[in-house]
Motif scaffolding. Sequence first.
Motif, PDB file in Angstrom:
ATOM      1  N   GLU A 122       0.837  -1.206   0.000  1.00 36.42           N
ATOM      2  CA  GLU A 122       0.000   0.000   0.000  1.00 36.42           C
ATOM      3  C   GLU A 122       0.865   1.247   0.000  1.00 36.42           C
ATOM      4  N   HIS A 123       1.963   1.202   0.733  1.00 35.75           N
ATOM      5  CA  HIS A 123       2.881   2.347   0.821  1.00 35.75           C
ATOM      6  C   HIS A 123       3.445   2.703  -0.554  1.00 35.75           C
ATOM      7  N   ALA A 124       3.939   1.698  -1.288  1.00 35.96           N
ATOM      8  CA  ALA A 124       4.560   1.965  -2.584  1.00 35.96           C
ATOM      9  C   ALA A 124       3.542   2.403  -3.625  1.00 35.96           C
ATOM     10  N   ALA A 125       2.309   1.931  -3.484  1.00 37.58           N
ATOM     11  CA  ALA A 125       1.290   2.188  -4.510  1.00 37.58           C
ATOM     12  C   ALA A 125       0.402   3.382  -4.187  1.00 37.58           C
ATOM     13  N   LYS A 126       0.690   4.094  -3.110  1.00 36.11           N
ATOM     14  CA  LYS A 126      -0.255   5.105  -2.630  1.00 36.11           C
ATOM     15  C   LYS A 126      -0.475   6.263  -3.606  1.00 36.11           C
ATOM     16  N   ALA A 127       0.458   6.492  -4.523  1.00 39.88           N
ATOM     17  CA  ALA A 127       0.307   7.612  -5.462  1.00 39.88           C
ATOM     18  C   ALA A 127      -0.469   7.216  -6.717  1.00 39.88           C
ATOM     19  N   MET A 128      -0.780   5.941  -6.872  1.00 39.44           N
ATOM     20  CA  MET A 128      -1.435   5.482  -8.098  1.00 39.44           C
ATOM     21  C   MET A 128      -2.951   5.569  -7.942  1.00 39.44           C
ATOM     22  N   SER A 129      -3.470   6.744  -8.213  1.00 38.49           N
ATOM     23  CA  SER A 129      -4.906   6.993  -8.105  1.00 38.49           C
ATOM     24  C   SER A 129      -5.581   6.811  -9.463  1.00 38.49           C
ATOM     25  N   ALA A 130      -6.881   6.973  -9.528  1.00 37.76           N
ATOM     26  CA  ALA A 130      -7.641   6.783 -10.765  1.00 37.76           C
ATOM     27  C   ALA A 130      -7.070   7.646 -11.887  1.00 37.76           C
ATOM     28  N   GLY A 131      -6.805   7.014 -13.022  1.00 40.92           N
ATOM     29  CA  GLY A 131      -6.291   7.718 -14.183  1.00 40.92           C
ATOM     30  C   GLY A 131      -4.791   7.723 -14.336  1.00 40.92           C
ATOM     31  N   THR A 132      -4.057   7.252 -13.320  1.00 47.14           N
ATOM     32  CA  THR A 132      -2.594   7.293 -13.404  1.00 47.14           C
ATOM     33  C   THR A 132      -2.023   6.146 -14.233  1.00 47.14           C
ATOM     34  N   HIS A 133      -2.809   5.110 -14.464  1.00 45.73           N
ATOM     35  CA  HIS A 133      -2.357   4.006 -15.307  1.00 45.73           C
ATOM     36  C   HIS A 133      -3.584   3.235 -15.779  1.00 45.73           C
ATOM     37  N   GLY A 134      -3.427   2.492 -16.858  1.00 48.73           N
ATOM     38  CA  GLY A 134      -4.567   1.733 -17.353  1.00 48.73           C
ATOM     39  C   GLY A 134      -4.158   0.734 -18.411  1.00 48.73           C
ATOM     40  N   SER A 135      -5.119  -0.145 -18.771  1.00 51.87           N
ATOM     41  CA  SER A 135      -4.908  -1.153 -19.803  1.00 51.87           C
ATOM     42  C   SER A 135      -6.264  -1.566 -20.348  1.00 51.87           C
ATOM     43  N   THR A 136      -6.374  -1.666 -21.657  1.00 52.42           N
ATOM     44  CA  THR A 136      -7.626  -2.129 -22.253  1.00 52.42           C
ATOM     45  C   THR A 136      -7.855  -3.613 -21.982  1.00 52.42           C
ATOM     46  N   TYR A 137      -6.835  -4.420 -22.231  1.00 51.93           N
ATOM     47  CA  TYR A 137      -6.981  -5.864 -22.101  1.00 51.93           C
ATOM     48  C   TYR A 137      -6.571  -6.398 -20.725  1.00 51.93           C
ATOM     49  N   GLY A 138      -5.685  -5.705 -20.053  1.00 46.79           N
ATOM     50  CA  GLY A 138      -5.078  -6.246 -18.841  1.00 46.79           C
ATOM     51  C   GLY A 138      -6.090  -6.716 -17.815  1.00 46.79           C
ATOM     52  N   GLY A 139      -5.956  -7.969 -17.381  1.00 54.08           N
ATOM     53  CA  GLY A 139      -6.843  -8.507 -16.359  1.00 54.08           C
ATOM     54  C   GLY A 139      -8.232  -8.828 -16.866  1.00 54.08           C
ATOM     55  N   ASN A 140      -8.366  -9.201 -18.138  1.00 52.77           N
ATOM     56  CA  ASN A 140      -9.709  -9.511 -18.627  1.00 52.77           C
ATOM     57  C   ASN A 140     -10.197 -10.846 -18.049  1.00 52.77           C
ATOM     58  N   PRO A 141     -11.506 -11.132 -18.147  1.00 57.27           N
ATOM     59  CA  PRO A 141     -12.039 -12.325 -17.489  1.00 57.27           C
ATOM     60  C   PRO A 141     -11.363 -13.624 -17.900  1.00 57.27           C
ATOM     61  N   LEU A 142     -11.039 -13.782 -19.189  1.00 56.02           N
ATOM     62  CA  LEU A 142     -10.384 -15.013 -19.639  1.00 56.02           C
ATOM     63  C   LEU A 142      -9.033 -15.208 -18.956  1.00 56.02           C
ATOM     64  N   ALA A 143      -8.196 -14.174 -19.013  1.00 56.62           N
ATOM     65  CA  ALA A 143      -6.854 -14.279 -18.441  1.00 56.62           C
ATOM     66  C   ALA A 143      -6.910 -14.553 -16.945  1.00 56.62           C
ATOM     67  N   CYS A 144      -7.779 -13.849 -16.247  1.00 57.08           N
ATOM     68  CA  CYS A 144      -7.813 -13.984 -14.790  1.00 57.08           C
ATOM     69  C   CYS A 144      -8.421 -15.307 -14.340  1.00 57.08           C
ATOM     70  N   ALA A 145      -9.341 -15.863 -15.118  1.00 62.76           N
ATOM     71  CA  ALA A 145      -9.872 -17.183 -14.778  1.00 62.76           C
ATOM     72  C   ALA A 145      -8.769 -18.237 -14.832  1.00 62.76           C
ATOM     73  N   VAL A 146      -7.941 -18.152 -15.864  1.00 64.95           N
ATOM     74  CA  VAL A 146      -6.825 -19.093 -15.979  1.00 64.95           C
ATOM     75  C   VAL A 146      -5.778 -18.800 -14.901  1.00 64.95           C
ATOM     76  N   GLY A 147      -5.445 -17.517 -14.709  1.00 64.12           N
ATOM     77  CA  GLY A 147      -4.443 -17.141 -13.724  1.00 64.12           C
ATOM     78  C   GLY A 147      -4.809 -17.561 -12.314  1.00 64.12           C
ATOM     79  N   LEU A 148      -6.096 -17.490 -11.983  1.00 65.81           N
ATOM     80  CA  LEU A 148      -6.538 -17.914 -10.660  1.00 65.81           C
ATOM     81  C   LEU A 148      -6.316 -19.408 -10.470  1.00 65.81           C
ATOM     82  N   ARG A 149      -6.622 -20.187 -11.500  1.00 66.44           N
ATOM     83  CA  ARG A 149      -6.432 -21.640 -11.373  1.00 66.44           C
ATOM     84  C   ARG A 149      -4.953 -21.978 -11.255  1.00 66.44           C
ATOM     85  N   VAL A 150      -4.099 -21.305 -12.031  1.00 67.33           N
ATOM     86  CA  VAL A 150      -2.656 -21.520 -11.898  1.00 67.33           C
ATOM     87  C   VAL A 150      -2.208 -21.195 -10.479  1.00 67.33           C
TER      88      VAL A 150
END
Length: 392
Positions: A258-286
């Motif tokens: 939390e300390h290192a990430a405290k400056a990353m507020s809404a709009g400071t970074h983003g991704s269209t595809y990153g963390g989509n449902p397909l990827a995260c379903a597989v990643g969770l099982r791994v």
Amino acid sequence: MIPPVLPTYNRAPLAFVKGAGSWLETGDGRRYLDLGAGIAVNALGHAAPELVAALTEQAQKLWHVSNVYTIPEQERLAAALVDRTFADTVFFTNSGTETAELAIKMARKFHHENGQPERIEFIAFEGAFHGRSTGAIAAAGSEKMVKGYGPLMPGFRQLPWGDAAAIREAITDRTCAVILEPIQGEGGIRPFPPALLKEIRALCDQTGTLLIFDEVQCGMGRTGRLFAHELSGVTPDIMMVAKGIGGGFPLGAVLATEHAAKAMSAGTHGSTYGGNPLACAVGLRVTEIVSEPAFLADVARKGAILRQGLESLVARHPETFTGVRGEGLMLGLHCTRAPADVVSAGYREGILTVAAADNVLRLLPALNIPDEDITEALSRLDKVAESLKAAA
């Protein structure tokens, strides 16, 4: 005439059409024992039934919505990673390179919002590999990575690998962050000594410098621990994860306190595809599978079997191999000749390995490789060494 696929790769003369476990098969039926696992990506081997099931189930429900909306699969995977690590928060990407970009941004934003905008310098290390974006190649700094791409992103300083005195001198109250791989992959399977990691952590704490670990290759169970830094007892402020986390599906993550990430507020970074449902379903099982204590203990056991066999190989073939290094199932064979020659000889014997710097051959098999496949791999590597000796 340029081919349809941009010719940026020196590809092997092999094309695979299917795979199962630790084996791959070409269109004409030739089978190869895979000790590369897609460069440490296929953590559970090829066509792992558990991952096929997770992907198929999710694919029948929802593929992509973008991060405009809440993604339950993403929240479940983030919670699983937070529960199992030092981190308090997670951002999902599509690749390891993207994790490097966010780690750099997060560290600089931290100091800027902390009233120290002059703290922009990163300390990195010779032999490092953090990806191929402009920020990542600036961090690595090697000529083969940066030649022709200038001007580079400023603020990166490379130190000799493992030079404690240079590190002590370099870290000051103007340093933004130290970025390193606990075990270098591309650099030749070089583990940072635990005592040195402890010293770097202490120096970072003393100077208010952030510590970034790149566990893109050495993480997700590969060393017999969920993450390689656990072997030293040293935790980072920010960690880059990719490759094995998706088991072959493109996925990456940046984990942070939390300390290192405290400056990353809404709009400071983003991704269209990153963390989509397909990827995260597989990643969770791994993540669920590889984080099980019994699974990790078995990785360590298999790593010990493979290492013992490789040590014997070195003893029998000193004209080709001179030593073994690494942890768990992230092992390197130091060669007396260019490792690319050994890789090519392996093709003829039906075994796949990966070259690295410092004359090292990387062995990065699936984490669940059966014992009998380890035995077969050692037999084929023995034949590789014999063939190289005969051709000398």
